[in-house]
Scaffold this motif. Structure first.
Motif, PDB file in Angstrom:
ATOM      1  N   SER A 116       9.469  -1.825  20.083  1.00 14.69           N
ATOM      2  CA  SER A 116       9.642  -0.841  21.153  1.00 14.69           C
ATOM      3  C   SER A 116       9.953  -1.520  22.482  1.00 14.69           C
ATOM      4  N   LEU A 117       9.407  -2.723  22.702  1.00 19.39           N
ATOM      5  CA  LEU A 117       9.731  -3.480  23.916  1.00 19.39           C
ATOM      6  C   LEU A 117      11.190  -3.933  23.911  1.00 19.39           C
ATOM      7  N   VAL A 118      11.703  -4.305  22.735  1.00 20.28           N
ATOM      8  CA  VAL A 118      13.119  -4.668  22.618  1.00 20.28           C
ATOM      9  C   VAL A 118      13.990  -3.459  22.946  1.00 20.28           C
ATOM     10  N   VAL A 119      13.595  -2.279  22.433  1.00 19.72           N
ATOM     11  CA  VAL A 119      14.326  -1.039  22.736  1.00 19.72           C
ATOM     12  C   VAL A 119      14.345  -0.800  24.243  1.00 19.72           C
ATOM     13  N   ALA A 120      13.182  -0.955  24.886  1.00 23.85           N
ATOM     14  CA  ALA A 120      13.078  -0.712  26.325  1.00 23.85           C
ATOM     15  C   ALA A 120      13.945  -1.690  27.116  1.00 23.85           C
ATOM     16  N   ALA A 121      13.939  -2.964  26.724  1.00 20.03           N
ATOM     17  CA  ALA A 121      14.734  -3.971  27.433  1.00 20.03           C
ATOM     18  C   ALA A 121      16.217  -3.640  27.351  1.00 20.03           C
ATOM     19  N   TYR A 122      16.661  -3.209  26.177  1.00 14.43           N
ATOM     20  CA  TYR A 122      18.079  -2.872  26.008  1.00 14.43           C
ATOM     21  C   TYR A 122      18.451  -1.647  26.839  1.00 14.43           C
ATOM     22  N   ILE A 123      17.544  -0.659  26.890  1.00 11.83           N
ATOM     23  CA  ILE A 123      17.795   0.544  27.678  1.00 11.83           C
ATOM     24  C   ILE A 123      17.939   0.187  29.156  1.00 11.83           C
ATOM     25  N   ILE A 124      17.052  -0.670  29.653  1.00 11.98           N
ATOM     26  CA  ILE A 124      17.107  -1.074  31.065  1.00 11.98           C
ATOM     27  C   ILE A 124      18.408  -1.819  31.362  1.00 11.98           C
ATOM     28  N   TRP A 125      18.847  -2.683  30.440  1.00  9.35           N
ATOM     29  CA  TRP A 125      20.091  -3.432  30.629  1.00  9.35           C
ATOM     30  C   TRP A 125      21.289  -2.492  30.729  1.00  9.35           C
ATOM     31  N   VAL A 126      21.352  -1.522  29.810  1.00  9.89           N
ATOM     32  CA  VAL A 126      22.461  -0.558  29.830  1.00  9.89           C
ATOM     33  C   VAL A 126      22.391   0.311  31.080  1.00  9.89           C
ATOM     34  N   ALA A 127      21.186   0.766  31.428  1.00  8.99           N
ATOM     35  CA  ALA A 127      21.029   1.643  32.591  1.00  8.99           C
ATOM     36  C   ALA A 127      21.447   0.940  33.872  1.00  8.99           C
ATOM     37  N   ALA A 128      21.125  -0.340  33.999  1.00  8.35           N
ATOM     38  CA  ALA A 128      21.501  -1.089  35.197  1.00  8.35           C
ATOM     39  C   ALA A 128      23.021  -1.150  35.337  1.00  8.35           C
ATOM     40  N   LYS A 129      23.718  -1.359  34.224  1.00  8.89           N
ATOM     41  CA  LYS A 129      25.182  -1.389  34.254  1.00  8.89           C
ATOM     42  C   LYS A 129      25.746  -0.025  34.644  1.00  8.89           C
ATOM     43  N   VAL A 130      25.121   1.044  34.118  1.00 10.55           N
ATOM     44  CA  VAL A 130      25.579   2.403  34.426  1.00 10.55           C
ATOM     45  C   VAL A 130      25.416   2.705  35.914  1.00 10.55           C
ATOM     46  N   VAL A 131      24.250   2.374  36.451  1.00  7.09           N
ATOM     47  CA  VAL A 131      23.973   2.641  37.863  1.00  7.09           C
ATOM     48  C   VAL A 131      24.963   1.881  38.746  1.00  7.09           C
ATOM     49  N   LYS A 132      25.216   0.611  38.428  1.00  2.77           N
ATOM     50  CA  LYS A 132      26.147  -0.187  39.234  1.00  2.77           C
ATOM     51  C   LYS A 132      27.558   0.372  39.169  1.00  2.77           C
TER      52      LYS A 132
END
Length: 305
Positions: A183-199
């Motif tokens: 679940s931590l791996v899932v969360a890390a990947y979500i944060i990585w994708v979200a950061a790219k989306v926001v930028k």
């Protein structure tokens, strides 16, 4: 009446919404049945996708509205604003997943009925993969950032399911700590994708120029019209939703006719529109002050096709 393109984009958003709804319910049920935080993390992610899809449907509907008296350049930035908000939703979702995983790591909890969990994840994997590719195809065809984002969420979930399946496999053999780690791996990947989306969304909202590749292609087309044109300046590009805007000024020989100048500009605009899709070109002709004899000036026949 909406265009066929708008209808296809809205249909893709509806498909994504109902997929997220069905899968979120399925993962919630099996997450509680199995006591798997990894499955529950995927359920929370799907709930985030569900709210985002509803949000996106509203904003895409707004973005597809034509220009009006108050919005001369259309409503395309509604799409980018929705993407920006969606990135924030994903980050908040990931924060909850991290919290729940840490709690389970500190307080070891057993997983029940692992076989049911594995079966549910396999079904979700197949559905997400099929729908994600469908939405991505529509997004690519119509160059929609919002649909690309929707497809990324679905396809991202499909690959994350493989991680969760691995965790469930180890949990079957009583290695339960793999569940919160997954679940931590899932969360890390979500944060990585979200950061790219926001930028990416923030760049468009701040009127960032088109990509270097697109700008270079546009300038190549302009320069290809020397010496029918004698120069250019005030080159500006930006993006709004899936639409792209290009502005520049061209220096034209003062001795050619207005009709000839119009034909040169019209040809350049058409060439740019062929290479850069969903592009609106605004070019202004400026007569040069110098005498034409100082320039190696000629009018090429191909510029008047």
């Amino acid at each position: 009446m909406r265009s066929a393109e708008s209808q296809q984009k809205l249909s893709a958003i509806r498909l994504s919404f109902f997929t997220a709804l069905g899968l979120a319910l399925l993962k919630l049920v099996f997450g509680f049945l199995t006591n798997s935080v990894a499955i529950l993390s995927l359920a929370v992610d799907s709930l985030g996708d569900l709210f985002s899809s509803a949000f996106n449907y509203f904003f895409l509907h707004k973005a597809e509205q034509p220009a009006d008296e108050d919005h001369h350049y259309g409503h395309g930035k509604f799409e980018n604003f929705a993407s920006f908000i969606q990135g924030g939703i994903l980050i908040a979702t990931a924060g909850f997943i991290v919290y729940r995983a840490i709690v389970k790591l500190l307080h070891r909890e057993e997983i029940y009925q692992v076989e049911l969990g594995i079966g549910a994840i396999v079904i979700c994997f197949a559905i997400n993969l099929i729908v994600g590719r469908k939405v991505r195809k529509v997004g690519t065809e119509h160059q929609s950032d919002l649909l690309h984002l929707e497809a990324t969420h679905l396809l991202m979930d499909s690959y994350l399911y493989l991680i969760v399946l691995g965790a469930l496999f180890f949990s079957y053999f009583k290695f339960h700590f793999f569940d919160p780690i997954a679940s931590l791996v899932v969360a890390a990947y979500i944060i990585w994708v979200a950061a790219k989306v926001v930028k990416s969304s923030f760049d468009v909202l701040m009127d960032k120029a088109l990509t270097d590749q697109e700008n270079e292609e546009i300038l190549r087309i302009i320069k290809d019209h020397y010496p029918s044109i004698l120069g250019y300046d005030r080159f500006q590009t930006r993006k709004s939703g899936s639409r792209k805007f290009v502005n520049f000024r061209l220096f034209i020989c003062q001795k050619i006719s207005l009709g000839q100048a119009h034909n040169i500009l019209d040809h350049i605009e058409k060439e740019i529109s062929k290479k850069i899709s969903n592009c609106e070109v605004m070019a202004h002709a400026e007569p040069v002050r110098d005498e034409c004899s100082k320039h190696e000036h000629e009018l090429h026949p191909r510029h008047f096709e």
